[in-house]
Enzyme design. Structure first.
Site, PDB file in Angstrom:
ATOM      1  N   GLU A 263       0.685  -1.155   0.201  1.00 63.34           N
ATOM      2  CA  GLU A 263       0.129  -0.061   0.190  1.00 63.34           C
ATOM      3  C   GLU A 263       0.876   1.274   0.054  1.00 63.34           C
ATOM      4  O   GLU A 263       0.324   1.943  -0.810  1.00 63.34           O
ATOM      5  CB  GLU A 263      -0.873  -0.102   1.340  1.00 63.34           C
ATOM      6  CG  GLU A 263      -1.674  -1.291   1.165  1.00 63.34           C
ATOM      7  CD  GLU A 263      -2.864  -1.447   0.337  1.00 63.34           C
ATOM      8  OE1 GLU A 263      -3.033  -0.268  -0.565  1.00 63.34           O
ATOM      9  OE2 GLU A 263      -3.708  -2.283   0.218  1.00 63.34           O
ATOM     10  N   ARG A 267       0.130   3.688  -3.163  1.00 60.82           N
ATOM     11  CA  ARG A 267      -0.430   5.035  -2.763  1.00 60.82           C
ATOM     12  C   ARG A 267       0.528   5.937  -2.700  1.00 60.82           C
ATOM     13  O   ARG A 267       0.184   7.124  -3.125  1.00 60.82           O
ATOM     14  CB  ARG A 267      -1.228   4.981  -1.425  1.00 60.82           C
ATOM     15  CG  ARG A 267      -2.441   3.829  -1.869  1.00 60.82           C
ATOM     16  CD  ARG A 267      -3.319   3.380  -0.474  1.00 60.82           C
ATOM     17  NE  ARG A 267      -4.091   2.246  -0.477  1.00 60.82           N
ATOM     18  CZ  ARG A 267      -5.478   2.150  -0.310  1.00 60.82           C
ATOM     19  NH1 ARG A 267      -6.200   3.171  -0.102  1.00 60.82           N
ATOM     20  NH2 ARG A 267      -5.539   0.787  -0.381  1.00 60.82           N
ATOM     21  N   ASP A 392      -3.592  -9.868  -8.957  1.00 60.70           N
ATOM     22  CA  ASP A 392      -4.001  -8.920  -9.936  1.00 60.70           C
ATOM     23  C   ASP A 392      -3.038  -8.164 -10.551  1.00 60.70           C
ATOM     24  O   ASP A 392      -2.616  -8.408 -11.801  1.00 60.70           O
ATOM     25  CB  ASP A 392      -5.385  -8.192  -9.440  1.00 60.70           C
ATOM     26  CG  ASP A 392      -5.111  -7.438  -8.077  1.00 60.70           C
ATOM     27  OD1 ASP A 392      -4.142  -7.945  -7.459  1.00 60.70           O
ATOM     28  OD2 ASP A 392      -6.129  -7.173  -7.559  1.00 60.70           O
ATOM     29  N   GLU A 539     -12.150  -0.598 -10.566  1.00 57.76           N
ATOM     30  CA  GLU A 539     -11.706  -1.654 -11.337  1.00 57.76           C
ATOM     31  C   GLU A 539     -12.570  -1.606 -12.777  1.00 57.76           C
ATOM     32  O   GLU A 539     -11.982  -1.567 -13.973  1.00 57.76           O
ATOM     33  CB  GLU A 539     -11.289  -2.922 -11.198  1.00 57.76           C
ATOM     34  CG  GLU A 539     -10.063  -3.156 -10.273  1.00 57.76           C
ATOM     35  CD  GLU A 539     -10.543  -2.806  -8.903  1.00 57.76           C
ATOM     36  OE1 GLU A 539     -11.489  -2.657  -8.558  1.00 57.76           O
ATOM     37  OE2 GLU A 539      -9.589  -2.405  -7.814  1.00 57.76           O
TER      38      GLU A 539
HETATM   39  C1  DMJ Z   1      -6.504  -0.170  -5.270  1.00 59.84           C
HETATM   40  O1  DMJ Z   1      -5.588   0.124  -3.894  1.00 59.84           O
HETATM   41  C2  DMJ Z   1      -5.556  -0.697  -6.237  1.00 59.84           C
HETATM   42  O2  DMJ Z   1      -6.051  -0.649  -7.573  1.00 59.84           O
HETATM   43  C3  DMJ Z   1      -5.035  -2.021  -5.927  1.00 59.84           C
HETATM   44  O3  DMJ Z   1      -4.316  -2.695  -6.948  1.00 59.84           O
HETATM   45  C4  DMJ Z   1      -6.247  -2.871  -5.855  1.00 59.84           C
HETATM   46  N1  DMJ Z   1      -7.112  -2.475  -4.810  1.00 59.84           N
HETATM   47  C5  DMJ Z   1      -7.423  -1.058  -4.920  1.00 59.84           C
HETATM   48  C6  DMJ Z   1      -8.830  -0.707  -5.412  1.00 59.84           C
HETATM   49  O4  DMJ Z   1      -9.778  -1.666  -5.394  1.00 59.84           O
END
Ligand code: DMJ
Length: 632
Positions: A263, A267, A392, A539
């Site tokens: 994170e 972020r 993912d 997404e």
């Molecule tokens: C985000 O923090 C990012 O896109 C991450 O890769 C996956 N989850 C969240 C949003 O759903």
């Protein structure tokens, strides 16, 4: 009157009707000098409005202007004085009116205009208590930011993948700009809620008010939102946030706290890098570098970084099983940091991880489990393969790292790894409805038996965007068809719910009727037995936006708009926006707004209605938190 040549050197002819053009003796043979006595004189201590006029007159008296065929010829000093005078008037006039340089709200649309219609990107540029240099400085910064979001300074040798959009009609523009403004209003509402309730903290609590700190307490929403502020032309708000970063952002407050590596990378590091790329503000790169050095602590003497890391270096960071998404989602940020700082260490760390992952195999070509072990040559069997949570963005970054590295030979392996994943998805993981609907979901597959579980997480919906980009880069039209079908499946999840928002997991009904990879569509919508909450995730919108930019099909704009209206109706609170605990239960607010709502969800919606040259897919590549990084 005698004739004399126009003033030599840098001079311009000001034609009242035609504007500025270089002076030419041949063109303007007759020169008339106005009689000094003909000019009115102004008292020395004039009002603020009159004083500049008096100054200009003195200047003109000292450097008499000439009149040629009804046109004034002035030298460069006079020209500069004239420009300053005009700017002074403009500043005084607008300052007195509304404390805003640009007062017409319809012009605050955040984008540059086309020939037919001038829209103004700058927002809240000047205040009446600001000097002309202040106003000029702001205007200059706004212009620089605008140029950057339109791709100034980017450079790539890869083919273009954005649709070649034709010029829009007035009616199309009208609708698009109206929507754009509505989206911006929504973002402004959320920003205000954050500012008033949680300034400098991680999240605003959107129903009850107050703040929440889940991401180191460093101000996640502030840093995650920086680039969105720039893209939306909210320059005053950006400057205020920047000042906070400059003076208050502090990573050393709690040196032994365990930060979430993933994170913090996507972020904070992604947020700083992107905001730097869009503004050139040095402090943002400095923070990114400082943070990058802290994040290096997660590696110890291993190739894979630990999932938790402290600001203070510890002898041996823990972790022996590594979440695949956590170790496979640093490459974009670390490579960009190396590009900008010229320090190769970060890029090396990211590449070593990918190299090692590329040497690991499983029963399903290209696919890995959610947790992996360190070491080349590891082999995995008997796992549940998905493109969802915990893995993912590893798949996403295989393609995007190839893009950021401009398809260079060193990135060729990533292209191959990505295409192997795509082929496996196509062979084993696609579930379709048995009612002939033209949509699909990417289900989970058991790696040994190859049995499909026909359910798809919301997180997996990003894959439609990646499939679409890959299809264009690698000339695979079949992949584009699949991308469209998957995006449609994700959209259907929204369209079929009571609130118009998509569930965390959607599922085909796999009971009798199952036929190969076709599944029964439940009459109540196909996400029976799924997790029905919606936490403001981006997404689906991300994929719809990418498909819009790649195909130019207006249908995607309309789908995004439908979702935006559902957000307004079902998630907007008095303070900001809230997720839902059940997409089929109107009013089931979960009282939470993660920072990705402003970093990603609102940004993708906004970009769907911005002009296509704003953050073009051909000039930027997005990290997984929707932070656009310049491709240079
Ligand atoms: C985000 O923090 C990012 O896109 C991450 O890769 C996956 N989850 C969240 C949003 O759903």
């Amino acid at each position: 009157m005698g004739s004399s040549p126009p003033p030599k050197g840098s001079s311009f002819v000001v034609d009242i009707e035609q504007g500025l053009s270089p002076s030419s003796k041949d063109e303007y043979p007759e020169i008339h000098r106005p009689s000094p006595s003909a000019s009115p004189s102004y008292p020395k201590s004039a009002s603020p409005v009159v004083a500049p006029l008096a100054g200009l007159k003195r200047l003109i008296d000292r450097n008499p202007a000439t009149v040629i065929n009804g046109r004034y010829s002035i030298n460069i000093r006079q020209f500069i004085a004239l420009i300053l005078l005009i700017l002074t008037f403009v500043g005084l006039w607008f300052g007195a009116r509304s404390n805003k340089f640009w007062s017409d709200e319809t012009d605050n649309l955040g984008i540059s205009g086309s020939k037919a219609h001038k829209t103004i990107y700058t927002h809240h540029i000047g205040h009446s208590d600001q000097s002309v240099p202040d106003i000029l400085g702001k205007a200059q910064r706004a212009a620089e930011r605008l140029a950057r979001i339109q791709g100034k300074g980017t450079n790539t040798s890869l083919k273009k993948i954005q649709f070649d959009f034709p010029e829009e009609t007035e009616a199309e523009r009208f609708t698009r700009e109206k929507r754009l403004q509505r989206v911006k209003d929504g973002f402004v509402h959320a920003w205000k809620g954050y500012k008033e309730n949680a300034w400098g903290q991680d999240e605003v609590v959107p129903v009850r008010g107050g703040a929440k700190n889940n991401f180191n307490g460093w101000g996640a929403t502030m840093v995650d939102s920086l680039d969105t502020l720039v893209i939306m032309g909210m320059n005053d708000e950006f400057d205020e946030a920047l000042e906070w970063v400059r003076t208050k952002f502090d990573m050393t407050r709690n040196p032994t706290a365990q930060l979430q590596f993933f994170e913090t990378v996507i972020r904070y590091l992604g947020g700083f890098l992107s905001a730097y790329d869009l503004t050139g503000e040095q402090v943002l790169l400095d923070k990114a570098e400082e943070l990058g050095n802290i994040l290096l602590n997660a590696f110890g003497n291993r190739v894979f970084p630990a999932g938790r890391v402290a600001v203070q270096k510890s002898a041996s960071p823990g972790a022996y099983n590594f979440c695949t998404a956590e170790i496979g989602t640093i490459q974009l940020e670390f490579t960009r940091l190396s590009m900008l700082t010229k320090n190769p260490i970060y890029d090396q760390k990211g590449q070593e991880i990918f190299k090692m992952l590329g040497q690991q195999t499983s029963e399903l070509p290209g696919m890995l489990p959610s947790y992996v072990r360190e070491g080349a040559g590891q082999y995995y069997s008997g796992f549940r393969a998905t493109v969802g949570g915990m893995i993912d963005s590893y798949y996403e970054y295989l393609l995007k790292e190839w893009i950021l590295l401009d398809g260079s030979s060193s990135a060729a392996t990533y292209k191959q790894m990505f295409l192997t994943v795509v082929d496996t998805i196509k062979e084993y993981m696609v579930s379709r409805p048995d009612n002939g609907g033209d949509y699909a979901i990417i289900g989970a597959v058991q790696s040994s038996s190859k049995t499909i579980d026909p359910e798809m997480e919301h997180l997996s919906c990003f894959i439609a965007g990646s499939l679409a980009m890959g299809a264009k880069y690698f000339d695979r039209p079949e992949d584009l068809t699949l991308a469209k079908q998957v995006a449609e499946g994700c959209y259907q999840g929204y369209h079929n719910s009571a609130t118009g928002l998509g569930p965390e997991v959607m599922k085909f009904d796999a009971v009798p009727g199952t036929n190969g990879k076709k599944f029964v569509v439940n009459p109540n919508g196909f996400f029976k037995n799924s997790n029905s909450y919606y936490i403001l995730r981006p997404e689906t919108l991300e994929s719809l936006w990418i498909l819009y930019r790649i195909t130019g099909e207006k249908k995607y704009q309309d789908q995004v708009w439908e979702i935006f209206e559902s957000l307004e109706r079902s998630c907007r609170t008095n303070i900001a926006y809230s997720g839902l605990s059940n997409v089929n239960s109107v009013g089931s607010h979960d009282n939470k707004m993660e920072s990705f709502f402003m970093a990603e969800t609102m940004k993708y919606i906004y970009l769907t209605f911005a002009e296509p040259n704003v953050i073009s897919l051909d000039q930027f590549v997005f990290n997984t938190e929707a932070h656009p990084l310049r491709r240079t």
